[in-house]
Design an enzyme around this catalytic site. Structure first.
Site, PDB file in Angstrom:
ATOM      1  N   GLU A 130       0.852  -1.191   0.000  1.00  0.00           N
ATOM      2  CA  GLU A 130       0.000   0.000   0.000  1.00  0.00           C
ATOM      3  C   GLU A 130       0.888   1.241   0.000  1.00  0.00           C
ATOM      4  O   GLU A 130       2.092   1.146   0.258  1.00  0.00           O
ATOM      5  CB  GLU A 130      -0.935   0.003   1.210  1.00  0.00           C
ATOM      6  CG  GLU A 130      -2.014  -1.075   1.124  1.00  0.00           C
ATOM      7  CD  GLU A 130      -3.018  -1.014   2.264  1.00  0.00           C
ATOM      8  OE1 GLU A 130      -4.207  -1.187   1.985  1.00  0.00           O
ATOM      9  OE2 GLU A 130      -2.623  -0.806   3.414  1.00  0.00           O
ATOM     10  N   HIS A 166      -9.622   9.333   3.063  1.00  0.00           N
ATOM     11  CA  HIS A 166      -9.276   8.261   2.123  1.00  0.00           C
ATOM     12  C   HIS A 166      -9.625   8.745   0.722  1.00  0.00           C
ATOM     13  O   HIS A 166     -10.733   9.223   0.486  1.00  0.00           O
ATOM     14  CB  HIS A 166     -10.055   6.981   2.445  1.00  0.00           C
ATOM     15  CG  HIS A 166      -9.435   5.780   1.814  1.00  0.00           C
ATOM     16  ND1 HIS A 166      -9.478   5.557   0.457  1.00  0.00           N
ATOM     17  CD2 HIS A 166      -8.738   4.760   2.340  1.00  0.00           C
ATOM     18  CE1 HIS A 166      -8.830   4.438   0.189  1.00  0.00           C
ATOM     19  NE2 HIS A 166      -8.371   3.931   1.315  1.00  0.00           N
ATOM     20  N   ARG A 204      -1.745   9.069   1.138  1.00  0.00           N
ATOM     21  CA  ARG A 204      -3.170   9.378   0.992  1.00  0.00           C
ATOM     22  C   ARG A 204      -3.469  10.877   0.985  1.00  0.00           C
ATOM     23  O   ARG A 204      -4.346  11.329   0.250  1.00  0.00           O
ATOM     24  CB  ARG A 204      -3.955   8.752   2.146  1.00  0.00           C
ATOM     25  CG  ARG A 204      -4.048   7.273   1.994  1.00  0.00           C
ATOM     26  CD  ARG A 204      -4.716   6.624   3.164  1.00  0.00           C
ATOM     27  NE  ARG A 204      -4.678   5.187   2.933  1.00  0.00           N
ATOM     28  CZ  ARG A 204      -5.170   4.292   3.752  1.00  0.00           C
ATOM     29  NH1 ARG A 204      -5.732   4.657   4.881  1.00  0.00           N
ATOM     30  NH2 ARG A 204      -5.093   3.015   3.449  1.00  0.00           N
ATOM     31  N   HIS A 254     -11.629   9.325   7.000  1.00  0.00           N
ATOM     32  CA  HIS A 254     -11.363   7.893   7.143  1.00  0.00           C
ATOM     33  C   HIS A 254     -10.800   7.518   8.508  1.00  0.00           C
ATOM     34  O   HIS A 254     -11.199   6.521   9.094  1.00  0.00           O
ATOM     35  CB  HIS A 254     -10.365   7.495   6.053  1.00  0.00           C
ATOM     36  CG  HIS A 254     -10.082   6.031   5.992  1.00  0.00           C
ATOM     37  ND1 HIS A 254     -11.077   5.082   5.905  1.00  0.00           N
ATOM     38  CD2 HIS A 254      -8.904   5.339   6.007  1.00  0.00           C
ATOM     39  CE1 HIS A 254     -10.531   3.872   5.867  1.00  0.00           C
ATOM     40  NE2 HIS A 254      -9.220   4.000   5.941  1.00  0.00           N
ATOM     41  N   ARG A 278      -0.984   8.820   9.269  1.00  0.00           N
ATOM     42  CA  ARG A 278      -0.891   7.372   9.511  1.00  0.00           C
ATOM     43  C   ARG A 278      -0.446   6.636   8.253  1.00  0.00           C
ATOM     44  O   ARG A 278      -0.995   6.851   7.169  1.00  0.00           O
ATOM     45  CB  ARG A 278      -2.269   6.855   9.924  1.00  0.00           C
ATOM     46  CG  ARG A 278      -2.346   5.353   9.993  1.00  0.00           C
ATOM     47  CD  ARG A 278      -3.776   4.896  10.163  1.00  0.00           C
ATOM     48  NE  ARG A 278      -4.550   5.067   8.961  1.00  0.00           N
ATOM     49  CZ  ARG A 278      -5.320   4.122   8.423  1.00  0.00           C
ATOM     50  NH1 ARG A 278      -5.414   2.944   8.988  1.00  0.00           N
ATOM     51  NH2 ARG A 278      -6.002   4.345   7.326  1.00  0.00           N
TER      52      ARG A 278
HETATM   53  C1  FAD Z   1     -13.843   1.251   5.848  1.00  0.00           C
HETATM   54  C2  FAD Z   1     -12.600   1.169   6.687  1.00  0.00           C
HETATM   55  C3  FAD Z   1     -11.480   0.495   6.213  1.00  0.00           C
HETATM   56  C4  FAD Z   1     -10.324   0.409   6.993  1.00  0.00           C
HETATM   57  N1  FAD Z   1      -9.259  -0.320   6.521  1.00  0.00           N
HETATM   58  C5  FAD Z   1      -8.172  -0.489   7.331  1.00  0.00           C
HETATM   59  C6  FAD Z   1      -7.107  -1.347   6.929  1.00  0.00           C
HETATM   60  O1  FAD Z   1      -7.153  -1.973   5.875  1.00  0.00           O
HETATM   61  N2  FAD Z   1      -6.049  -1.474   7.774  1.00  0.00           N
HETATM   62  C7  FAD Z   1      -5.963  -0.817   8.971  1.00  0.00           C
HETATM   63  O2  FAD Z   1      -4.968  -0.980   9.689  1.00  0.00           O
HETATM   64  N3  FAD Z   1      -6.972  -0.006   9.363  1.00  0.00           N
HETATM   65  C8  FAD Z   1      -8.078   0.161   8.584  1.00  0.00           C
HETATM   66  N4  FAD Z   1      -9.101   0.963   9.012  1.00  0.00           N
HETATM   67  C9  FAD Z   1      -9.008   1.590  10.338  1.00  0.00           C
HETATM   68  C10 FAD Z   1      -9.231   0.537  11.412  1.00  0.00           C
HETATM   69  O3  FAD Z   1     -10.278  -0.321  11.021  1.00  0.00           O
HETATM   70  C11 FAD Z   1      -9.604   1.165  12.741  1.00  0.00           C
HETATM   71  O4  FAD Z   1      -8.725   2.202  13.056  1.00  0.00           O
HETATM   72  C12 FAD Z   1      -9.530   0.128  13.857  1.00  0.00           C
HETATM   73  O5  FAD Z   1     -10.312  -0.983  13.513  1.00  0.00           O
HETATM   74  C13 FAD Z   1     -10.010   0.724  15.153  1.00  0.00           C
HETATM   75  O6  FAD Z   1     -10.191  -0.315  16.088  1.00  0.00           O
HETATM   76  P1  FAD Z   1     -10.702   0.054  17.528  1.00  0.00           P
HETATM   77  O7  FAD Z   1     -10.776  -1.223  18.296  1.00  0.00           O
HETATM   78  O8  FAD Z   1      -9.903   1.156  18.075  1.00  0.00           O
HETATM   79  O9  FAD Z   1     -12.170   0.671  17.299  1.00  0.00           O
HETATM   80  P2  FAD Z   1     -13.463   0.064  16.604  1.00  0.00           P
HETATM   81  O10 FAD Z   1     -13.156  -1.159  15.865  1.00  0.00           O
HETATM   82  O11 FAD Z   1     -14.124   1.167  15.869  1.00  0.00           O
HETATM   83  O12 FAD Z   1     -14.385  -0.297  17.861  1.00  0.00           O
HETATM   84  C14 FAD Z   1     -14.957   0.715  18.653  1.00  0.00           C
HETATM   85  C15 FAD Z   1     -15.996   0.079  19.554  1.00  0.00           C
HETATM   86  O13 FAD Z   1     -16.423   0.985  20.561  1.00  0.00           O
HETATM   87  C16 FAD Z   1     -17.823   0.907  20.724  1.00  0.00           C
HETATM   88  N5  FAD Z   1     -18.295   2.160  21.332  1.00  0.00           N
HETATM   89  C17 FAD Z   1     -18.080   3.426  20.900  1.00  0.00           C
HETATM   90  N6  FAD Z   1     -18.661   4.306  21.737  1.00  0.00           N
HETATM   91  C18 FAD Z   1     -19.246   3.588  22.733  1.00  0.00           C
HETATM   92  C19 FAD Z   1     -20.026   3.921  23.879  1.00  0.00           C
HETATM   93  N7  FAD Z   1     -20.364   5.192  24.202  1.00  0.00           N
HETATM   94  N8  FAD Z   1     -20.478   2.919  24.683  1.00  0.00           N
HETATM   95  C20 FAD Z   1     -20.195   1.626  24.391  1.00  0.00           C
HETATM   96  N9  FAD Z   1     -19.481   1.249  23.292  1.00  0.00           N
HETATM   97  C21 FAD Z   1     -19.017   2.223  22.486  1.00  0.00           C
HETATM   98  C22 FAD Z   1     -18.308   0.664  19.294  1.00  0.00           C
HETATM   99  O14 FAD Z   1     -19.620   0.186  19.280  1.00  0.00           O
HETATM  100  C23 FAD Z   1     -17.265  -0.357  18.836  1.00  0.00           C
HETATM  101  O15 FAD Z   1     -17.580  -1.641  19.316  1.00  0.00           O
HETATM  102  C24 FAD Z   1     -10.266   1.050   8.257  1.00  0.00           C
HETATM  103  C25 FAD Z   1     -11.388   1.732   8.728  1.00  0.00           C
HETATM  104  C26 FAD Z   1     -12.546   1.794   7.954  1.00  0.00           C
HETATM  105  C27 FAD Z   1     -13.735   2.527   8.506  1.00  0.00           C
END
Ligand code: FAD
Length: 498
Positions: A114, A229, A275, A336, A371
């Site tokens: 990438e 993105h 990006r 993104h 990032r």
């Molecule tokens: C379309 C897309 C494609 C992506 N592609 C990539 C990729 O290829 N590679 C990469 O490294 N990253 C990618 N990313 C970024 C990456 O997916 C995220 O940064 C990462 O998954 C974040 O993980 P996390 O556990 O921090 O949060 P998340 O996976 O977003 O989880 C957050 C959680 O918190 C919960 N929550 C939020 N607020 C509350 C509340 N008030 N009370 C209770 N629960 C709550 C939500 O319901 C959820 O369960 C992508 C993101 C998107 C949107």
């Protein structure tokens, strides 16, 4: 109000929250609170993959170099080194949990490339890597007797006792208000993309963790570094569906309405420039030609490779009436990823005692001004695991937390109006290209909306309303950071400083 006691409480069920829970669960009961269904998280939507220097021609030093270059001199080098050195072990842990990654004919990981990576180092599972990773961690969590997952539990505030965070309070659907206590709380609430009109983020990405952290006085930083993105689908029904960068890695090209490969006019790295460079070039090109979108062209790639490597994109666009084997995909940039967040050290500790943060809500210093692609899943995994280890060895530490004032809901009709106004001003004034006047306008607007929210009459609990307040608080940080940043660096670009 019933109080349920655990050893640790995790808010969020994406990769950060669930890997933390799995790591600490052998030392005592863990509660995972999540506001929707367990797998509804940014994690499940990740397409491209997860970066780790596991290839023969690669090394953690090269991964480190690429991450530092992407971060534009603003990364914390210690955090970056920690991330890239831990990466292979973290991947191994995920694989042992049962997460599958594509392999080549020899059985080695099939590594994608990438933008910004000098080597092929993206582990993936076709174009639904995030879904596969989330499946594996959810399954492991479900199997673990010490972990309780409470779905549809919206956390409204953190519980403070003697200056430390000792739990989370929220509304559980069908049960009402509940308090969940523990020795420490992990904030793993993901991103805040919903403050913009166009975002790749799902509906849960409303900056709740930023609001919760600010309410108790935790330090939040670098929020001005908002990644857009370049290639999300421009379509009336399938708004902001992401077309992974891996497609450009596989040879797809960007074209304007005249069919010209316009990246030649902007950057020698063409479609695989970072990006922010591609997004800015696209914005300039759309303005130059006065068009609403541009095009991604895969038609010259072998048809069977497209179907095999990008099955989700292929079928989703086929549903939308676009055959990507023959037709160009209309695309626009969309918000993104949030590089900044709640400031943590290398063990996921925030500035406040008892509060940890990991994943997209956190600012570990790994991303700096920008990032590197596919470093975010890795960051969520590595720092959540580090937090768990440090918590077990050293317990809690940090400065005192403020007592958070109670926050009211407002009616959903008012919240919809306020959220729309917020999204409008953020998209207009605080997106890819910013200006002094635009930032000042956005600041006045967001402060006004916050004051309006506070003055409205309290209404029965509404998650939508509380999310809207959290989005306003997070947006205020983005704007303040953008105003304070007096040079164009990383993702921050103010045309008046150019
Ligand atoms: C379309 C897309 C494609 C992506 N592609 C990539 C990729 O290829 N590679 C990469 O490294 N990253 C990618 N990313 C970024 C990456 O997916 C995220 O940064 C990462 O998954 C974040 O993980 P996390 O556990 O921090 O949060 P998340 O996976 O977003 O989880 C957050 C959680 O918190 C919960 N929550 C939020 N607020 C509350 C509340 N008030 N009370 C209770 N629960 C709550 C939500 O319901 C959820 O369960 C992508 C993101 C998107 C949107």
């Amino acid at each position: 109000m019933p109080d349920e006691r655990f050893k640790f409480v995790t808010i969020g069920s994406g990769l950060a929250g669930l890997s933390f829970a799995l790591q600490v669960a052998d030392s005592g009961p863990v509660c995972v609170l999540t506001k929707a269904e367990v797998a509804e998280a940014n994690t499940s939507y990740a397409q491209g993959g997860i970066a780790a220097a596991v290839g023969e021609a690669d090394s953690w030093k090269l991964h480190e170099e690429d991450t530092l270059v992407a971060g534009a001199g603003l990364c914390n080098p210690e955090a970056v080194r920690f991330l890239v050195r831990q990466a292979p072990a973290a991947i191994e842990w995920l694989a042992q949990l049962g997460a599958k990654f594509d392999v080549d004919a020899e059985g080695d990981y099939a590594l994608g490339r990438e933008g910004g990576h000098s080597r092929n180092r993206i582990l993936h599972f076709a174009d639904h890597t995030g879904q596969e990773i989330e499946r594996a961690v959810v399954q492991a969590v479900r199997r673990h007797q010490a972990i309780t997952v409470v779905e549809h539990a919206f956390v409204t505030n953190l519980v403070v006792e003697d200056g430390a965070i000792v739990g989370a309070r929220g509304i559980v659907e069908g049960l009402g208000e509940r308090t969940f206590s523990g020795e420490a709380v992990m904030l793993a609430t993901g991103g805040c993309g919903r403050m913009y009109q166009h975002t790749t983020n799902p509906r849960v990405a409303t900056g709740d963790g930023i609001g919760l952290a600010l309410d108790v006085g935790a330090v939040v930083e670098n929020m001005e570094f908002m990644q857009f993105h370049p290639t999300t689908l421009y379509h009336p029904q399938l708004r902001s569906f992401l077309i992974t960068e891996a497609v450009r890695g596989a040879g797809a090209t960007l074209r304007n309405h005249n069919g010209r490969r316009f990246m030649y006019d902007y950057d020698g790295r063409l479609e695989l420039a970072p990006r922010d460079v591609v997004s800015r070039a696209m914005e300039a090109e759309m303005q130059k030609l006065n068009t609403w979108c541009l095009y991604l062209d895969l038609a010259h790639l072998p048809a069977d490779a497209i179907e095999h490597e990008f099955p989700t994109i292929f079928s989703k666009l086929m549903e939308a009436g676009i055959d990507i084997r023959k037709e160009w995909i209309p695309v626009v940039p969309a918000q993104h990823y949030s590089c900044g967040g709640v400031k943590t050290d290398l063990s996921g500790r925030t500035s406040v005692r008892g509060l940890f943060a990991a994943g997209e809500v956190a600012s570990t210093g790994v991303h700096g001004g920008n990032r590197l692609a596919s470093n975010s899943l890795l960051e969520a995994l590595v720092f959540a695991r580090a937090a768990a280890q440090s918590l077990e060895l050293e317990g809690v530490s940090g400065g005192p937390a403020h007592e958070a004032a109670p926050v009211n809901s407002i009616t959903e009709a008012e919240a919809v109006r306020i959220r729309r106004a917020l999204q409008h001003t953020m998209t207009r004034n605080v997106a890819i290209v910013r200006s002094n006047a635009g930032l000042a306008e956005a600041q006045a607007e967001v402060n006004g909306l916050l004051a309006e929210y506070a003055a409205l009459r309290a209404a029965p609990f509404s998650a939508y309303a509380l999310e809207t307040r959290n989005l306003l608080l997070a947006a205020r940080e983005v704007i303040a950071g953008a105003i304070a940043r007096r040079e164009n660096v990383g993702l921050h670009f103010n045309r008046d400083l150019a």
